[in-house]
Design a protein around this motif. Structure first.
Motif, mmCIF file in Angstrom:
data_model
loop_
_atom_site.group_PDB
_atom_site.id
_atom_site.type_symbol
_atom_site.label_atom_id
_atom_site.label_comp_id
_atom_site.label_asym_id
_atom_site.label_seq_id
_atom_site.Cartn_x
_atom_site.Cartn_y
_atom_site.Cartn_z
ATOM 1 N N LEU A 1 0.829 -1.209 0.000
ATOM 2 C CA LEU A 1 0.000 0.000 0.000
ATOM 3 C C LEU A 1 0.864 1.261 0.000
ATOM 4 C CD1 LEU A 1 -2.853 -0.995 2.469
ATOM 5 C CD2 LEU A 1 -3.023 -0.679 -0.006
ATOM 6 N N ILE A 2 1.988 1.242 0.727
ATOM 7 C CA ILE A 2 2.886 2.396 0.746
ATOM 8 C C ILE A 2 3.505 2.615 -0.629
ATOM 9 C CG2 ILE A 2 5.074 3.256 1.692
ATOM 10 C CD1 ILE A 2 4.249 1.980 4.360
ATOM 11 N N VAL A 3 3.927 1.547 -1.284
ATOM 12 C CA VAL A 3 4.507 1.663 -2.622
ATOM 13 C C VAL A 3 3.469 2.193 -3.603
ATOM 14 C CG1 VAL A 3 5.443 0.326 -4.555
ATOM 15 C CG2 VAL A 3 6.284 -0.072 -2.242
ATOM 16 N N ILE A 4 2.250 1.699 -3.537
ATOM 17 C CA ILE A 4 1.189 2.177 -4.433
ATOM 18 C C ILE A 4 0.896 3.654 -4.165
ATOM 19 C CG2 ILE A 4 -1.261 1.954 -4.980
ATOM 20 C CD1 ILE A 4 -0.917 -1.087 -4.542
ATOM 21 N N ALA A 5 0.868 4.059 -2.882
ATOM 22 C CA ALA A 5 0.631 5.465 -2.544
ATOM 23 C C ALA A 5 1.748 6.350 -3.075
ATOM 24 C CB ALA A 5 0.503 5.625 -1.035
ATOM 25 N N LEU A 6 2.996 5.890 -2.989
ATOM 26 C CA LEU A 6 4.107 6.663 -3.545
ATOM 27 C C LEU A 6 3.990 6.810 -5.053
ATOM 28 C CD1 LEU A 6 7.142 5.390 -1.447
ATOM 29 C CD2 LEU A 6 6.256 7.723 -1.548
ATOM 30 N N LEU A 7 3.547 5.743 -5.723
ATOM 31 C CA LEU A 7 3.396 5.805 -7.182
ATOM 32 C C LEU A 7 2.245 6.724 -7.584
ATOM 33 C CD1 LEU A 7 3.996 2.075 -8.161
ATOM 34 C CD2 LEU A 7 5.538 4.002 -8.513
ATOM 35 N N VAL A 8 1.164 6.694 -6.846
ATOM 36 C CA VAL A 8 -0.010 7.492 -7.210
ATOM 37 C C VAL A 8 0.204 8.966 -6.875
ATOM 38 C CG1 VAL A 8 -2.446 7.885 -6.693
ATOM 39 C CG2 VAL A 8 -1.618 5.567 -7.030
ATOM 40 N N PHE A 9 0.658 9.266 -5.659
ATOM 41 C CA PHE A 9 0.764 10.656 -5.221
ATOM 42 C C PHE A 9 2.140 11.259 -5.437
ATOM 43 C CE2 PHE A 9 -2.652 8.925 -2.489
ATOM 44 C CZ PHE A 9 -3.675 9.756 -2.904
ATOM 45 N N GLY A 10 3.158 10.442 -5.523
ATOM 46 C CA GLY A 10 4.518 10.968 -5.625
ATOM 47 C C GLY A 10 5.062 11.270 -4.249
ATOM 48 N N PRO A 11 6.387 11.329 -4.120
ATOM 49 C CA PRO A 11 6.976 11.525 -2.799
ATOM 50 C C PRO A 11 6.708 12.908 -2.206
ATOM 51 C CG PRO A 11 8.691 11.431 -4.485
ATOM 52 C CD PRO A 11 7.391 11.119 -5.156
ATOM 53 N N LYS B 1 3.849 14.828 -2.703
ATOM 54 C CA LYS B 1 2.430 15.037 -2.391
ATOM 55 C C LYS B 1 1.887 14.030 -1.378
ATOM 56 C CE LYS B 1 1.213 17.761 -6.105
ATOM 57 N NZ LYS B 1 0.157 18.608 -6.492
ATOM 58 N N LEU B 2 2.650 13.004 -1.056
ATOM 59 C CA LEU B 2 2.188 11.981 -0.118
ATOM 60 C C LEU B 2 1.927 12.543 1.284
ATOM 61 C CD1 LEU B 2 1.430 9.034 0.200
ATOM 62 C CD2 LEU B 2 3.803 8.532 0.742
ATOM 63 N N PRO B 3 2.794 13.393 1.842
ATOM 64 C CA PRO B 3 2.480 13.948 3.169
ATOM 65 C C PRO B 3 1.193 14.771 3.184
ATOM 66 C CG PRO B 3 4.792 14.282 2.681
ATOM 67 C CD PRO B 3 4.145 13.769 1.432
ATOM 68 N N GLN B 4 0.931 15.521 2.120
ATOM 69 C CA GLN B 4 -0.313 16.290 2.043
ATOM 70 C C GLN B 4 -1.523 15.363 1.993
ATOM 71 O OE1 GLN B 4 0.247 18.656 -1.446
ATOM 72 N NE2 GLN B 4 0.745 20.508 -0.261
ATOM 73 N N ALA B 5 -1.430 14.288 1.228
ATOM 74 C CA ALA B 5 -2.548 13.338 1.116
ATOM 75 C C ALA B 5 -2.798 12.640 2.454
ATOM 76 C CB ALA B 5 -2.254 12.317 0.019
ATOM 77 N N LYS C 1 -7.314 14.357 8.570
ATOM 78 C CA LYS C 1 -8.332 15.365 8.882
ATOM 79 C C LYS C 1 -9.727 14.854 8.553
ATOM 80 C CE LYS C 1 -5.353 19.363 8.174
ATOM 81 N NZ LYS C 1 -5.057 20.519 7.304
ATOM 82 N N THR C 2 -9.858 14.195 7.411
ATOM 83 C CA THR C 2 -11.156 13.656 7.007
ATOM 84 C C THR C 2 -11.632 12.596 7.997
ATOM 85 O OG1 THR C 2 -10.606 14.066 4.689
ATOM 86 C CG2 THR C 2 -12.409 12.533 5.127
ATOM 87 N N LEU C 3 -10.731 11.737 8.444
ATOM 88 C CA LEU C 3 -11.089 10.710 9.418
ATOM 89 C C LEU C 3 -11.518 11.327 10.747
ATOM 90 C CD1 LEU C 3 -11.271 7.681 9.921
ATOM 91 C CD2 LEU C 3 -8.901 7.739 10.658
ATOM 92 N N ARG C 4 -10.789 12.348 11.212
ATOM 93 C CA ARG C 4 -11.182 13.037 12.441
ATOM 94 C C ARG C 4 -12.553 13.694 12.296
ATOM 95 N NH1 ARG C 4 -5.664 14.274 12.812
ATOM 96 N NH2 ARG C 4 -5.951 16.144 11.565
#
Length: 122
Positions: A12-22, A24-28, A34-37
């Motif tokens: 899942l981490i590798v897929i997130a890095l591929l989708v968002f890029g290194p 934009k990942l912290p922003q996502a 925030k959405t979960l809270r």
């Protein structure tokens, strides 16, 4: 965590890095947190509004009791578990006041004899 092993989390981490890029990942991840809270706060507010709207009679109301499995466990099985686990009370044996059950003797059928038939039975 959620029944995921280390391999699944890594994937899942590798897929997130591929989708968002290194970059934009912290922003996502921040936006997801925030959405979960916000969702958790909205659910808690809805539960509190429901409790206050129902009045003091339903002060112990829990929305999870609406699930049939939880309802049965809470209202039926907890009483049984309390009875089974109640080791504080000494168990007293009642004296036998009646004679023990002894069935009536049954006549055995001889070879080739047809057993009685009840036409009213199912």
């Amino acid at each position: 965590m959620f029944g995921l092993g280390w391999m699944e989390i890594g994937a899942l981490i590798v897929i997130a890095l591929l989708v968002f890029g290194p970059d934009k990942l912290p922003q996502a991840a921040s936006q997801a947190g925030k959405t979960l809270r916000n969702l958790r706060r909205m659910a808690n507010n809805a539960r509190d509004d429901l409790r206050s709207g129902l009045g003091p009679e339903f002060a112990n109301f829990d929305p999870s009791d609406l699930n049939p499995r939880n309802f049965v466990r809470k209202h039926l099985l907890d009483d049984l578990e309390d009875d089974w686990n109640d080791n504080n009370k000494p168990r007293e044996l009642e004296p036998a006041t009646t004679a023990p059950y002894s069935p009536e003797p049954v006549d055995e059928l001889s070879y080739g004899e047809i057993p009685p038939y009840d036409s009213e039975a199912t």
